[in-house]
Design an enzyme around this catalytic site. Structure first.
Site, short mmCIF file in Angstrom:
data_model
loop_
_atom_site.label_atom_id
_atom_site.label_comp_id
_atom_site.label_asym_id
_atom_site.label_seq_id
_atom_site.Cartn_x
_atom_site.Cartn_y
_atom_site.Cartn_z
N LYS A 60 0.83 -1.21 0.00
CA LYS A 60 0.00 0.00 0.00
C LYS A 60 0.87 1.26 0.00
O LYS A 60 0.55 2.24 -0.69
CB LYS A 60 -0.94 -0.03 1.21
CG LYS A 60 -2.04 -1.08 1.08
CD LYS A 60 -2.75 -1.36 2.39
CE LYS A 60 -3.76 -2.49 2.22
NZ LYS A 60 -4.41 -2.88 3.49
N GLN A 104 -5.01 -1.27 9.62
CA GLN A 104 -4.72 -2.55 9.00
C GLN A 104 -5.31 -3.70 9.83
O GLN A 104 -5.03 -3.83 11.01
CB GLN A 104 -3.20 -2.74 8.84
CG GLN A 104 -2.81 -4.03 8.15
CD GLN A 104 -3.33 -4.13 6.72
OE1 GLN A 104 -3.27 -3.16 5.98
NE2 GLN A 104 -3.85 -5.28 6.35
N ASP A 127 -11.36 2.77 4.00
CA ASP A 127 -11.75 1.36 3.89
C ASP A 127 -13.24 1.22 3.57
O ASP A 127 -13.70 0.14 3.22
CB ASP A 127 -11.44 0.62 5.19
CG ASP A 127 -10.17 -0.22 5.07
OD1 ASP A 127 -9.76 -0.51 3.94
OD2 ASP A 127 -9.60 -0.57 6.12
#
Length: 296
Positions: A60, A104, A127
């Site tokens: 990422k 995460q 997200d």
């Protein structure tokens, strides 16, 4: 009709599609920078030292560089308590240079995952898991969508897979993938069946699918006998494993080597949906960035 021994499905490759998306995003960011705006900022909160999470975060951060997004990695030990995590998120919510916040997953078991995700501002929820953003998704309005479902839809569009009027079967009902992709397919006029661990005769329902999305989290769950000939198969699973000799492998929820002989189109693992998930994280970050610029 080509016999199954001769047939090989068309590969839905996420690599060129994700590359194209990141190039377009980089151009968008470059236009803002040329007009004197700051760079978009993405904060990544990594708790503990899970090897898979370390790899995902590395990918990422590398993608951020390709798009010219400023990445900020915050590491916390796996012994951290909920209050400390919440304090970090509250500070990031108020930080002007941060447009997106990524926690995460998975988190250490002692932490309250749902409460921590809820603490992220819905404006910075790249997200797409905050109830506010899920509400926008299910009502068909523009907003921050979960990255993997958003990426699946981009793949289907890029490969010109017809959705309207088709029967789509989704195996898995998580908030992360199953429920959102079912809603997005429904919005594109598919007839959608959502399946899960309590579904009766799952193989028979899977065989009825024109589009089969497998997000069950079980290695090689779906074999060739589950597939309607010519169906489009989207494999969301990623499993790292070793054989008795210690060799390392990656596979998905679909038994690729067999299903590829029956399906019309199929995503590989790796190189399929996973690449798109990272690209859509970049897309969501730029989306949040531009929305915050407009609000100023």
């Amino acid at each position: 009709m080509v016999s199954s021994a001769e047939h090989t499905a068309k590969i839905i490759d996420g690599r060129p599609v994700s590359k194209s998306i990141k190039e377009k995003l980089a151009n968008q960011v470059a236009e803002h920078l040329a007009s004197g705006k700051r760079k978009p900022g993405l904060a990544v909160l990594l708790i503990g030292e899970d090897p898979a999470s370390e790899l995902y975060v590395k990918n990422k951060i590398a993608a951020c560089k390709q798009v010219d997004i400023e990445s900020h990695l915050f590491r916390l030990p796996d012994t951290v308590d909920n209050d400390t995590v919440m304090k970090h998120i509250a500070e990031l919510n108020q930080t002007e240079a941060i447009d997106g916040i990524l926690v995460q997953l998975p988190l250490p078991k002692h932490l309250a995952t749902e409460a921590i995700l809820m603490a992220v501002s819905h404006l910075k929820d790249v997200d797409g898991l905050h109830p506010y953003n899920l509400g926008l998704l299910f009502s068909g309005k523009a907003g921050l969508k979960p990255c993997t479902p958003k990426g699946i839809m981009a793949l289907l569009e890029a490969y010109e897979i017809e959705i309207a009027g088709k029967h789509a079967v989704v195996i898995g009902r998580s908030n992360l993938v199953g429920k959102p992709i079912a809603a997005l397919l429904l919005q594109k006029d598919a007839t959608v069946t959502a399946c899960h661990s309590r579904t009766t005769d799952l193989p028979a329902i899977a065989r009825s699918a024109d589009i089969l999305v497998v997000a069950a989290g079980r290695k090689n769950l779906v074999g060739a006998s589950w597939i309607k000939p010519g169906a489009c198969v989207i494999d969301v699973g990623t499993h790292h494993w070793r054989d008795d000799a210690g060799n390392s492998f990656v596979c998905g929820d679909v038994e690729f080597s067999e299903v590829v002989k029956v399906a019309g189109q199929i995503t590989p693992v790796p190189g399929g949906v996973g690449r798109m998930t990272v690209a859509m994280l970049m897309s969501n970050t730029v989306f949040a960035y531009e929305n915050r610029l407009k609000s100023k």
